[in-house]
Design an enzyme around this catalytic site. Structure first.
Site, PDB file in Angstrom:
ATOM      1  N   GLU A 132       0.831  -1.210   0.000  1.00 27.78           N
ATOM      2  CA  GLU A 132       0.000   0.000   0.000  1.00 27.78           C
ATOM      3  C   GLU A 132       0.864   1.258   0.000  1.00 27.78           C
ATOM      4  O   GLU A 132       0.533   2.260  -0.622  1.00 27.78           O
ATOM      5  CB  GLU A 132      -0.935   0.002   1.221  1.00 27.78           C
ATOM      6  CG  GLU A 132      -2.019  -1.058   1.169  1.00 27.78           C
ATOM      7  CD  GLU A 132      -2.971  -0.856   0.005  1.00 27.78           C
ATOM      8  OE1 GLU A 132      -3.980  -0.169   0.159  1.00 27.78           O
ATOM      9  OE2 GLU A 132      -2.688  -1.394  -1.089  1.00 27.78           O
ATOM     10  N   THR A 185      -6.117   8.029  -5.791  1.00 29.36           N
ATOM     11  CA  THR A 185      -6.050   7.984  -4.324  1.00 29.36           C
ATOM     12  C   THR A 185      -5.174   9.107  -3.768  1.00 29.36           C
ATOM     13  O   THR A 185      -5.525   9.752  -2.783  1.00 29.36           O
ATOM     14  CB  THR A 185      -5.499   6.614  -3.862  1.00 29.36           C
ATOM     15  OG1 THR A 185      -6.373   5.602  -4.360  1.00 29.36           O
ATOM     16  CG2 THR A 185      -5.447   6.516  -2.351  1.00 29.36           C
TER      17      THR A 185
END
Length: 310
Positions: A132, A185
């Site tokens: 991530e 994001t």
């Protein structure tokens, strides 16, 4: 010992409206698949990626799957192992449904199985967080933890990492709609305020506690009352076309609660059954079609098992 394996890992809904970076749950669809083969040549290689339209890197130091597998092998002192990975993207990239997380978790689950299941799902989370970090610059766990563990998950603390599985109320379903617009994001994270008012923080704490209590009490009305966000949603919802109309459609047609999935643009509603979920997604997609926006929809019970062998 097995030399080849194929694994599915589920998409996830992070934040669950009020729990920014600390709450998430897994769904049965969509998700990603990884095929993994052990070889005699040391090193981790991505041999093929399908379904990504060429968007994802094949270089092993740039891909979230291979990077997290490398961290895992280093941890168990098996950097002598050779690994070949084929990644099948079965879900949209940049959808707010934990696309990078599903790939990473599938890869970690696969290598852990091939190495004799040395670590538990919870012990794999820090390696998934490395993926991530590579994907969006910050190693959050609200996608990878539910993808690995299934169900609803609370990240009580990041330092030290403290992850708690929460109960899943009976028959709870998610109605997810992905409007095909671009909300990266990193951009969505940059919209978030760094300073907040104390009264807003108090509201948010109450809602997070209420949502967790509602899950434990199997009280969906309490869950719904708690699905309100005064910190992040007011800013992020600007990036999602027709957001307020989509919310109205969900609430007027029996949703428990409604909000943004992760950083968006996907939105989700929690419902008491699959029929209500399907009705909501049909109406929301019809609304987006009127706005000339293509969309995909997914209706799913909460996934309580996490990744699985195929």
């Amino acid at each position: 010992m097995k030399k080849q394996i194929k694994v599915f890992a589920p998409a996830t809904v992070a934040n669950v409206v009020c729990g920014f970076d600390v709450l998430g749950f897994a769904v049965n669809e969509p998700g990603d698949e990884v095929e993994m083969t052990l070889t005699d040549q040391p090193g981790v290689k991505i041999v093929q990626i399908t379904g990504d339209n060429g968007k994802l890197p094949l270089e092993s130091h740039k891909n979230t799957v291979s990077v997290s597998v490398q961290h895992y092998l280093k941890h168990i002192n098996r950097e002598d192992v050779g690994v070949e990975i084929t990644l099948h993207k079965k879900m949209p990239i940049g959808s707010g449904l934990g696309s990078s997380s599903a790939s990473t978790v599938a890869g970690l689950f696969a290598i852990n199985q091939l190495m004799g299941s040395r670590l538990t799902a919870k012990e794999l989370i820090p390696f998934a967080m490395k993926g991530e970090e590579l994907a969006c610059g910050y190693g959050h766990a609200d996608n990878v933890a539910p993808a690995l563990m299934g169900g609803f998950v609370l990240i009580r603390s990041y330092d030290p990492l403290d992850i708690i599985s929460l109960p899943v109320p009976t028959n709870l379903h998610a109605a997810i709609v992905y409007p095909e617009v671009d909300v990266p994001t990193k951009d969505a994270r940059q919209m978030i305020r760094t300073k907040i008012q104390l009264k807003d923080a108090v509201t948010q704490w109450g809602n997070v506690a209420g949502l967790v209590s509602g899950l434990f009490l199997d009280d969906l009305d309490l869950v719904g009352r708690s699905m309100k966000d005064v910190l992040v949603e007011p800013f992020r919802s600007i990036l999602i076309p027709g957001f307020e109309e989509l919310r109205n459609i969900a609430i007027e047609n029996g949703a428990v609660g409604f909000g943004i999935s992760g950083s968006g643009p996907s939105v989700f509603a929690l419902t008491k059954d699959s029929l209500t979920a399907r009705k909501i997604t049909d109406l929301q997609q019809a609304h987006l079609t009127k706005m000339k926006i293509n969309s995909s929809a997914f209706v799913s019970a909460v996934n309580t098992e996490g990744p699985k062998l195929l």
